[in-house]
Design a protein around this motif. Structure first.
Motif, PDB file in Angstrom:
ATOM      1  N   GLY A  10      34.209  22.347  -3.235  1.00 54.12           N
ATOM      2  CA  GLY A  10      33.782  21.166  -2.503  1.00 54.12           C
ATOM      3  C   GLY A  10      32.441  20.698  -3.013  1.00 54.12           C
ATOM      4  N   SER A  11      32.091  19.466  -2.698  1.00 53.76           N
ATOM      5  CA  SER A  11      30.816  18.917  -3.130  1.00 53.76           C
ATOM      6  C   SER A  11      30.119  18.075  -2.070  1.00 53.76           C
ATOM      7  CB  SER A  11      30.999  18.079  -4.408  1.00 53.76           C
ATOM      8  OG  SER A  11      31.332  18.916  -5.485  1.00 53.76           O
ATOM      9  N   PRO A  12      30.851  17.209  -1.346  1.00 54.05           N
ATOM     10  CA  PRO A  12      30.160  16.285  -0.442  1.00 54.05           C
ATOM     11  C   PRO A  12      29.551  16.957   0.783  1.00 54.05           C
ATOM     12  CG  PRO A  12      32.530  15.967  -0.307  1.00 54.05           C
ATOM     13  CD  PRO A  12      32.287  16.986  -1.377  1.00 54.05           C
ATOM     14  N   ASP A  13      28.705  16.206   1.434  1.00 63.50           N
ATOM     15  CA  ASP A  13      27.962  16.675   2.599  1.00 63.50           C
ATOM     16  C   ASP A  13      28.876  17.252   3.685  1.00 63.50           C
ATOM     17  OD1 ASP A  13      25.459  17.081   3.599  1.00 63.50           O
ATOM     18  OD2 ASP A  13      25.339  15.145   4.610  1.00 63.50           O
ATOM     19  N   PHE A  14      30.000  16.598   3.959  1.00 63.16           N
ATOM     20  CA  PHE A  14      30.862  17.069   5.042  1.00 63.16           C
ATOM     21  C   PHE A  14      31.516  18.412   4.739  1.00 63.16           C
ATOM     22  CE2 PHE A  14      33.797  14.446   2.532  1.00 63.16           C
ATOM     23  CZ  PHE A  14      34.891  15.282   2.412  1.00 63.16           C
ATOM     24  N   ALA A  17      29.786  21.990   6.229  1.00 63.38           N
ATOM     25  CA  ALA A  17      30.166  22.564   7.526  1.00 63.38           C
ATOM     26  C   ALA A  17      31.332  23.537   7.371  1.00 63.38           C
ATOM     27  CB  ALA A  17      30.517  21.460   8.517  1.00 63.38           C
ATOM     28  N   SER A  18      32.292  23.209   6.538  1.00 57.58           N
ATOM     29  CA  SER A  18      33.435  24.107   6.315  1.00 57.58           C
ATOM     30  C   SER A  18      32.997  25.390   5.630  1.00 57.58           C
ATOM     31  CB  SER A  18      34.495  23.407   5.452  1.00 57.58           C
ATOM     32  OG  SER A  18      34.980  22.263   6.092  1.00 57.58           O
ATOM     33  N   LEU A  19      32.169  25.265   4.615  1.00 56.64           N
ATOM     34  CA  LEU A  19      31.667  26.451   3.912  1.00 56.64           C
ATOM     35  C   LEU A  19      30.852  27.316   4.860  1.00 56.64           C
ATOM     36  CD1 LEU A  19      31.211  28.194   1.433  1.00 56.64           C
ATOM     37  CD2 LEU A  19      29.430  26.583   0.702  1.00 56.64           C
ATOM     38  N   ASN A  20      30.004  26.708   5.641  1.00 59.23           N
ATOM     39  CA  ASN A  20      29.190  27.451   6.593  1.00 59.23           C
ATOM     40  C   ASN A  20      30.070  28.186   7.608  1.00 59.23           C
ATOM     41  OD1 ASN A  20      26.685  28.297   7.763  1.00 59.23           O
ATOM     42  ND2 ASN A  20      27.068  26.837   9.405  1.00 59.23           N
ATOM     43  N   ALA A  21      31.116  27.535   8.092  1.00 60.22           N
ATOM     44  CA  ALA A  21      32.012  28.171   9.063  1.00 60.22           C
ATOM     45  C   ALA A  21      32.678  29.406   8.453  1.00 60.22           C
ATOM     46  CB  ALA A  21      33.071  27.169   9.537  1.00 60.22           C
ATOM     47  N   LEU A  22      33.064  29.323   7.190  1.00 57.37           N
ATOM     48  CA  LEU A  22      33.688  30.471   6.525  1.00 57.37           C
ATOM     49  C   LEU A  22      32.699  31.627   6.382  1.00 57.37           C
ATOM     50  CD1 LEU A  22      35.661  28.550   3.767  1.00 57.37           C
ATOM     51  CD2 LEU A  22      36.644  29.786   5.708  1.00 57.37           C
ATOM     52  N   VAL A  23      31.477  31.301   5.990  1.00 53.99           N
ATOM     53  CA  VAL A  23      30.443  32.330   5.838  1.00 53.99           C
ATOM     54  C   VAL A  23      30.123  32.959   7.184  1.00 53.99           C
ATOM     55  CG1 VAL A  23      28.019  32.709   5.236  1.00 53.99           C
ATOM     56  CG2 VAL A  23      29.463  31.324   3.741  1.00 53.99           C
ATOM     57  N   GLU A  24      29.934  32.124   8.217  1.00 54.95           N
ATOM     58  CA  GLU A  24      29.585  32.618   9.551  1.00 54.95           C
ATOM     59  C   GLU A  24      30.714  33.453  10.164  1.00 54.95           C
ATOM     60  OE1 GLU A  24      26.618  32.326  11.240  1.00 54.95           O
ATOM     61  OE2 GLU A  24      25.872  31.532   9.345  1.00 54.95           O
ATOM     62  N   ALA A  25      31.956  33.172   9.787  1.00 57.42           N
ATOM     63  CA  ALA A  25      33.100  33.925  10.299  1.00 57.42           C
ATOM     64  C   ALA A  25      33.232  35.290   9.627  1.00 57.42           C
ATOM     65  CB  ALA A  25      34.393  33.120  10.124  1.00 57.42           C
ATOM     66  N   ILE A  30      33.457  34.548  -2.667  1.00 58.40           N
ATOM     67  CA  ILE A  30      33.052  35.183  -3.920  1.00 58.40           C
ATOM     68  C   ILE A  30      32.513  34.183  -4.942  1.00 58.40           C
ATOM     69  CG2 ILE A  30      34.491  37.218  -3.660  1.00 58.40           C
ATOM     70  CD1 ILE A  30      36.541  35.934  -5.481  1.00 58.40           C
ATOM     71  N   CYS A  31      32.845  32.908  -4.771  1.00 61.73           N
ATOM     72  CA  CYS A  31      32.353  31.893  -5.689  1.00 61.73           C
ATOM     73  C   CYS A  31      32.534  30.517  -5.057  1.00 61.73           C
ATOM     74  CB  CYS A  31      33.114  31.968  -7.012  1.00 61.73           C
ATOM     75  SG  CYS A  31      32.446  30.888  -8.291  1.00 61.73           S
ATOM     76  N   VAL A  32      31.628  29.625  -5.385  1.00 59.99           N
ATOM     77  CA  VAL A  32      31.711  28.238  -4.933  1.00 59.99           C
ATOM     78  C   VAL A  32      31.773  27.350  -6.174  1.00 59.99           C
ATOM     79  CG1 VAL A  32      30.495  26.382  -3.739  1.00 59.99           C
ATOM     80  CG2 VAL A  32      30.464  28.696  -2.800  1.00 59.99           C
ATOM     81  N   TYR A  33      32.766  26.464  -6.215  1.00 64.11           N
ATOM     82  CA  TYR A  33      32.878  25.479  -7.284  1.00 64.11           C
ATOM     83  C   TYR A  33      32.453  24.133  -6.728  1.00 64.11           C
ATOM     84  CZ  TYR A  33      35.376  28.435 -10.598  1.00 64.11           C
ATOM     85  OH  TYR A  33      35.710  29.410 -11.499  1.00 64.11           O
ATOM     86  N   ALA A  34      31.564  23.452  -7.452  1.00 65.57           N
ATOM     87  CA  ALA A  34      31.060  22.159  -7.018  1.00 65.57           C
ATOM     88  C   ALA A  34      30.852  21.256  -8.239  1.00 65.57           C
ATOM     89  CB  ALA A  34      29.745  22.343  -6.274  1.00 65.57           C
ATOM     90  N   PRO A  50      25.342  18.583  -2.116  1.00 63.47           N
ATOM     91  CA  PRO A  50      25.048  19.328  -0.892  1.00 63.47           C
ATOM     92  C   PRO A  50      25.671  20.733  -0.830  1.00 63.47           C
ATOM     93  CG  PRO A  50      25.514  17.053  -0.360  1.00 63.47           C
ATOM     94  CD  PRO A  50      25.821  17.225  -1.826  1.00 63.47           C
ATOM     95  N   VAL A  51      26.903  20.881  -1.257  1.00 63.96           N
ATOM     96  CA  VAL A  51      27.558  22.198  -1.213  1.00 63.96           C
ATOM     97  C   VAL A  51      26.870  23.163  -2.173  1.00 63.96           C
ATOM     98  CG1 VAL A  51      29.684  23.436  -1.812  1.00 63.96           C
ATOM     99  CG2 VAL A  51      29.791  21.404  -0.378  1.00 63.96           C
ATOM    100  N   HIS A  52      26.520  22.690  -3.357  1.00 59.86           N
ATOM    101  CA  HIS A  52      25.827  23.519  -4.345  1.00 59.86           C
ATOM    102  C   HIS A  52      24.501  24.016  -3.766  1.00 59.86           C
ATOM    103  CE1 HIS A  52      24.407  23.756  -8.841  1.00 59.86           C
ATOM    104  NE2 HIS A  52      23.978  24.779  -8.145  1.00 59.86           N
ATOM    105  N   ALA A  53      23.722  23.117  -3.189  1.00 62.57           N
ATOM    106  CA  ALA A  53      22.425  23.490  -2.618  1.00 62.57           C
ATOM    107  C   ALA A  53      22.587  24.500  -1.480  1.00 62.57           C
ATOM    108  CB  ALA A  53      21.699  22.242  -2.127  1.00 62.57           C
ATOM    109  N   PHE A  54      23.558  24.282  -0.605  1.00 57.59           N
ATOM    110  CA  PHE A  54      23.793  25.190   0.515  1.00 57.59           C
ATOM    111  C   PHE A  54      24.214  26.567   0.017  1.00 57.59           C
ATOM    112  CE2 PHE A  54      26.630  27.175   3.610  1.00 57.59           C
ATOM    113  CZ  PHE A  54      25.812  27.206   4.727  1.00 57.59           C
TER     114      PHE A  54
END
Length: 79
Positions: A10-14, A17-25, A30-34, A50-54
């Motif tokens: 993922g890349s956009p701002d929205f 929230a999905s990435l954060n939910a996965l991490v918090e759960a 193991i890797c993020v592609y942006a 935004p996803v890269h920075a987060f």
């Protein structure tokens, strides 16, 4: 529920929230592609999406290939 091993794309701002939910759960991301960093702002300095920075803030590995057509990138994804 058992934790999953995931690759997030993922890349956009929205998508943050999905990435954060996965991490918090408690899932193992193991890797993020942006999208690769692009020039932005007055100085046209390269800025990560935004996803890269987060992902960097969370200490996650980030890959930013311009395409997944490259065989080396396909192998890295499969590994």
């Amino acid at each position: 529920m058992a934790a999953l091993k995931l690759i997030f794309m993922g890349s956009p701002d929205f998508s943050v929230a999905s990435l954060n939910a996965l991490v918090e759960a408690g899932h193992e991301v193991i890797c993020v592609y942006a999208q690769p960093p692009r020039p932005a702002g007055r100085g046209q300095k390269e800025r990560p999406c935004p996803v890269h920075a987060f992902a960097l803030e969370k200490g996650l590995e980030v890959r930013t290939p311009p395409s997944l057509k490259d065989l080396g990138e396909q192998q890295a994804f499969a590994d």
